[in-house]
Design a protein around this motif. Structure first.
Motif, PDB file in Angstrom:
ATOM      1  N   ALA A 114       0.827  -1.209   0.000  1.00  0.00           N
ATOM      2  CA  ALA A 114       0.000   0.000   0.000  1.00  0.00           C
ATOM      3  C   ALA A 114       0.863   1.261   0.000  1.00  0.00           C
ATOM      4  O   ALA A 114       0.577   2.245  -0.702  1.00  0.00           O
ATOM      5  CB  ALA A 114      -0.931  -0.006   1.215  1.00  0.00           C
ATOM      6  N   ILE A 115       1.927   1.232   0.801  1.00  0.00           N
ATOM      7  CA  ILE A 115       2.825   2.387   0.851  1.00  0.00           C
ATOM      8  C   ILE A 115       3.498   2.617  -0.494  1.00  0.00           C
ATOM      9  O   ILE A 115       3.658   3.754  -0.956  1.00  0.00           O
ATOM     10  CB  ILE A 115       3.871   2.182   1.968  1.00  0.00           C
ATOM     11  N   ASP A 116       3.894   1.530  -1.152  1.00  0.00           N
ATOM     12  CA  ASP A 116       4.532   1.666  -2.464  1.00  0.00           C
ATOM     13  C   ASP A 116       3.563   2.239  -3.493  1.00  0.00           C
ATOM     14  O   ASP A 116       3.942   3.045  -4.352  1.00  0.00           O
ATOM     15  CB  ASP A 116       5.053   0.308  -2.933  1.00  0.00           C
ATOM     16  N   LEU A 117       2.303   1.820  -3.402  1.00  0.00           N
ATOM     17  CA  LEU A 117       1.307   2.381  -4.319  1.00  0.00           C
ATOM     18  C   LEU A 117       1.116   3.869  -4.091  1.00  0.00           C
ATOM     19  O   LEU A 117       0.998   4.657  -5.031  1.00  0.00           O
ATOM     20  CB  LEU A 117      -0.019   1.642  -4.139  1.00  0.00           C
ATOM     21  N   LEU A 118       1.095   4.265  -2.802  1.00  0.00           N
ATOM     22  CA  LEU A 118       0.946   5.681  -2.497  1.00  0.00           C
ATOM     23  C   LEU A 118       2.170   6.468  -2.953  1.00  0.00           C
ATOM     24  O   LEU A 118       2.047   7.578  -3.497  1.00  0.00           O
ATOM     25  CB  LEU A 118       0.734   5.860  -0.991  1.00  0.00           C
ATOM     26  N   SER A 119       3.354   5.911  -2.753  1.00  0.00           N
ATOM     27  CA  SER A 119       4.580   6.592  -3.199  1.00  0.00           C
ATOM     28  C   SER A 119       4.577   6.770  -4.705  1.00  0.00           C
ATOM     29  O   SER A 119       5.008   7.794  -5.229  1.00  0.00           O
ATOM     30  CB  SER A 119       5.808   5.769  -2.773  1.00  0.00           C
ATOM     31  N   HIS A 120       4.077   5.770  -5.410  1.00  0.00           N
ATOM     32  CA  HIS A 120       3.996   5.879  -6.869  1.00  0.00           C
ATOM     33  C   HIS A 120       3.023   6.977  -7.284  1.00  0.00           C
ATOM     34  O   HIS A 120       3.268   7.715  -8.250  1.00  0.00           O
ATOM     35  CB  HIS A 120       3.558   4.533  -7.443  1.00  0.00           C
ATOM     36  N   ALA A 121       1.927   7.110  -6.532  1.00  0.00           N
ATOM     37  CA  ALA A 121       0.937   8.135  -6.866  1.00  0.00           C
ATOM     38  C   ALA A 121       1.439   9.535  -6.557  1.00  0.00           C
ATOM     39  O   ALA A 121       1.016  10.523  -7.183  1.00  0.00           O
ATOM     40  CB  ALA A 121      -0.352   7.865  -6.099  1.00  0.00           C
ATOM     41  N   LEU A 122       2.364   9.658  -5.573  1.00  0.00           N
ATOM     42  CA  LEU A 122       2.845  10.971  -5.154  1.00  0.00           C
ATOM     43  C   LEU A 122       4.161  11.363  -5.815  1.00  0.00           C
ATOM     44  O   LEU A 122       4.793  12.332  -5.407  1.00  0.00           O
ATOM     45  CB  LEU A 122       3.029  10.986  -3.631  1.00  0.00           C
ATOM     46  N   ARG A 123       4.570  10.624  -6.843  1.00  0.00           N
ATOM     47  CA  ARG A 123       5.824  10.966  -7.517  1.00  0.00           C
ATOM     48  C   ARG A 123       5.724  12.319  -8.218  1.00  0.00           C
ATOM     49  O   ARG A 123       4.662  12.724  -8.675  1.00  0.00           O
ATOM     50  CB  ARG A 123       6.185   9.898  -8.551  1.00  0.00           C
ATOM     51  N   LYS A 124       6.862  12.941  -8.309  1.00  0.00           N
ATOM     52  CA  LYS A 124       6.910  14.212  -9.031  1.00  0.00           C
ATOM     53  C   LYS A 124       6.781  13.961 -10.538  1.00  0.00           C
ATOM     54  O   LYS A 124       7.169  12.897 -11.024  1.00  0.00           O
ATOM     55  CB  LYS A 124       8.229  14.923  -8.738  1.00  0.00           C
ATOM     56  N   PRO A 125       6.271  14.927 -11.279  1.00  0.00           N
ATOM     57  CA  PRO A 125       6.119  14.738 -12.737  1.00  0.00           C
ATOM     58  C   PRO A 125       7.422  14.393 -13.440  1.00  0.00           C
ATOM     59  O   PRO A 125       7.434  13.610 -14.384  1.00  0.00           O
ATOM     60  CB  PRO A 125       5.569  16.082 -13.211  1.00  0.00           C
ATOM     61  N   ASP A 126       8.561  14.957 -12.961  1.00  0.00           N
ATOM     62  CA  ASP A 126       9.818  14.692 -13.648  1.00  0.00           C
ATOM     63  C   ASP A 126      10.371  13.308 -13.330  1.00  0.00           C
ATOM     64  O   ASP A 126      11.401  12.903 -13.868  1.00  0.00           O
ATOM     65  CB  ASP A 126      10.864  15.752 -13.290  1.00  0.00           C
ATOM     66  N   ASP A 127       9.716  12.582 -12.405  1.00  0.00           N
ATOM     67  CA  ASP A 127      10.140  11.220 -12.081  1.00  0.00           C
ATOM     68  C   ASP A 127       9.315  10.177 -12.812  1.00  0.00           C
ATOM     69  O   ASP A 127       9.359   8.995 -12.481  1.00  0.00           O
ATOM     70  CB  ASP A 127      10.022  10.967 -10.574  1.00  0.00           C
ATOM     71  N   SER A 128       8.589  10.617 -13.834  1.00  0.00           N
ATOM     72  CA  SER A 128       7.654   9.696 -14.485  1.00  0.00           C
ATOM     73  C   SER A 128       8.358   8.573 -15.218  1.00  0.00           C
ATOM     74  O   SER A 128       7.764   7.525 -15.477  1.00  0.00           O
ATOM     75  CB  SER A 128       6.756  10.464 -15.465  1.00  0.00           C
TER      76      SER A 128
END
Length: 389
Positions: free
Chosen positions: A364-378
């Motif tokens: 769950a934490i990994d999913l949230l971290s993926h959702a909160l990534r910065k645009p330049d980390d896409s």
């Protein structure tokens, strides 16, 4: 002329016959002893203890007063003696921690193919730390009862430190392995039992203890009221469930309902074929003659199916752990799993399956971290959670 004896005489107290004696021990405690009424209309000498002379004498006076009213002094001698005799002859003499129980108890002599002491090679089958802790707990409880009844001055078992046994690790089936196992059970006479075990998490004894009267196939429920176990005194016996919470009513999935209906029809055919040799035990899962199934027999069938399916070897009880693990991975609430498994407290469920919940938290934490990534980390790949064991 006044002598020292004449001077001390007025202060000397002479206790009446039957009042008992009071004196101070070397350990600074006070001990009072006297005779009281015992069961069987006999008299026995008892000893009571106190930190002061007054306290010890008060305890003895209470017991003598009760004796004078015709109330016999309670005694733990019968139950305590019986238990400690068993302990000395069957447990302590075998040095629990170091002795192979297979050799000591002669288990190898009853096997069709000896593989331990009878074969000249010890298998070193020792009791688990959890069993040792349980044995110590029982002994400590027995001695504590003797202390309360003032049969012994202190509980020496309290001085023994057994340590906290680590919970046994289990290896539940994955979803793919569970499907493979169910496919392997197709056509097996006890296929409905294995299917029910994996879908509901029932214990082995609970499955074997199911009676047709416990099932409501129309309503799709089962009432868990007993467990079938083999005891040394009575053989294969129906006993109460493990705990009060284990007596429960559970819902049955549709595949299990269909399998149970087919199993009932097959059992009726076996009954007709057996004729007068049929043993009407009333159990859902029986042998071909209607008699109850031994737990060891079920284990042999289970191990054979695992081998045929080319799955790793696990315990039958791990099917129960597999059920709970798969339910947790599907997002089922912990309280629902607790009710299904029949745990006494939700804390038991939470503790046993803490590693599963931790892994799900990581996901769950990994999913949230993926959702909160910065645009330049896409362009970076999503985070992958470390394996948690």
């Amino acid at each position: 002329m006044t002598t020292p004896r004449d001077t001390l005489a007025p202060s000397r107290r002479v206790r009446a016959n039957g009042d008992g004696t009071v004196y101070q021990r070397k350990d600074s405690r006070w001990e009072a002893a006297g005779y009281v009424l015992a069961p069987g209309n006999t008299r026995k000498r008892i000893r009571v203890y106190g930190t002061t002379r007054k306290e010890a004498l008060g305890k003895l006076t209470e017991k003598i007063a009760a004796s004078n009213r015709g109330v016999p002094a309670p005694s733990a001698q019968g139950s305590l003696t019986a238990y400690l005799t068993y302990w000395l002859e069957n447990v302590a003499v075998h040095q629990l921690r170091t002795t192979c129980q297979c050799c000591t108890r002669g288990l190898d002599a009853t096997r069709d193919q000896p593989r331990c002491c009878a074969a000249g090679k010890c298998c070193s089958r020792r009791l688990s730390p959890l069993t040792l802790a349980y044995v110590h707990s029982v002994l400590k409880s027995a001695l504590e009862h003797a202390v309360r009844e003032e049969e012994i001055p202190r509980n020496v078992a309290r001085n023994v430190r057994t340590g906290t046994p680590r919970p046994r690790r289990f290896e539940p089936l994955t979803a793919d392995e569970a499907r493979t196992f169910l496919v392997a059970t197709n056509g097996h006479r006890l296929q409905p039992l294995f299917e029910l075990a994996l879908h509901t998490g029932l214990r082995k004894g609970e499955l074997l203890g199911l009676r047709w009267e416990d099932l409501d196939l129309a309503g799709g429920t089962a009432s868990i009221r007993r467990t079938l176990q083999r005891t040394n005194s009575s053989g294969l016996t129906a006993l109460p469930t493990k705990t009060q919470s284990s007596e429960r009513r559970i819902a049955l999935p549709t595949p299990c309902l269909r399998s149970l209906e087919q199993h009932r029809d097959r059992q009726l055919q076996e009954r007709d074929a057996a004729g007068t040799g049929w043993k009407d035990s009333g159990y859902v899962f029986t042998r071909t003659d209607g008699a109850p199934i031994e737990g060891s027999t079920l284990t042999r069938h289970f191990n054979t199916l695992l081998h045929q399916a080319r799955l790793r070897r696990i315990r039958f009880h791990d099917l129960r752990h597999s059920t709970a693990t798969l339910l947790l991975e599907q997002g089922v609430e912990l309280v629902v799993i607790k009710e299904l498994l029949g745990h006494a407290h939700i804390g038991v469920t939470a503790t046993v399956y803490a590693h599963v919940r931790l892994r799900l938290q990581r996901d769950a934490i990994d999913l949230l971290s993926h959702a909160l990534r910065k645009p330049d980390d896409s362009d970076e790949p999503p985070l992958a959670g470390a394996a948690v064991r």
